[in-house]
Design a protein around this motif. Sequence first.
Motif, PDB file in Angstrom:
ATOM      1  N   UNK A   1       0.816  -1.211   0.000  1.00  0.00           N
ATOM      2  CA  UNK A   1       0.000   0.000   0.000  1.00  0.00           C
ATOM      3  C   UNK A   1       0.849   1.261   0.000  1.00  0.00           C
ATOM      4  N   UNK A   2       1.945   1.260   0.752  1.00  0.00           N
ATOM      5  CA  UNK A   2       2.798   2.450   0.760  1.00  0.00           C
ATOM      6  C   UNK A   2       3.515   2.603  -0.581  1.00  0.00           C
ATOM      7  N   UNK A   3       3.811   1.502  -1.247  1.00  0.00           N
ATOM      8  CA  UNK A   3       4.458   1.573  -2.553  1.00  0.00           C
ATOM      9  C   UNK A   3       3.511   2.190  -3.576  1.00  0.00           C
ATOM     10  N   UNK A   4       2.266   1.810  -3.513  1.00  0.00           N
ATOM     11  CA  UNK A   4       1.275   2.404  -4.415  1.00  0.00           C
ATOM     12  C   UNK A   4       1.222   3.928  -4.223  1.00  0.00           C
ATOM     13  N   UNK A   5       1.207   4.361  -2.981  1.00  0.00           N
ATOM     14  CA  UNK A   5       1.197   5.795  -2.689  1.00  0.00           C
ATOM     15  C   UNK A   5       2.480   6.463  -3.167  1.00  0.00           C
ATOM     16  N   UNK A   6       3.622   5.803  -2.963  1.00  0.00           N
ATOM     17  CA  UNK A   6       4.908   6.357  -3.404  1.00  0.00           C
ATOM     18  C   UNK A   6       4.932   6.568  -4.918  1.00  0.00           C
TER      19      UNK A   6
END
Length: 58
Positions: free
Chosen positions: A13-18
């Motif tokens: 999920x944090x990678x998607x945001x990044x």
Amino acid sequence: MQQVKVFVSHEYLSLENDVNDWIKSSGVKVVSLQSNIAHPAQSDETGDLIITVLYEQA
């Protein structure tokens, strides 16, 4: 000229945001986006998600 940016993380999920944040802040034109999951060394680990963005400067 086309260029490549690679993102790697095991926190999906944090990678998607990044990735989305980078696209917005850089103002690039995304040509294609590919994702792969790297298999973990241990079966109880989460594999890394690898996202490769092919882009052009806007």
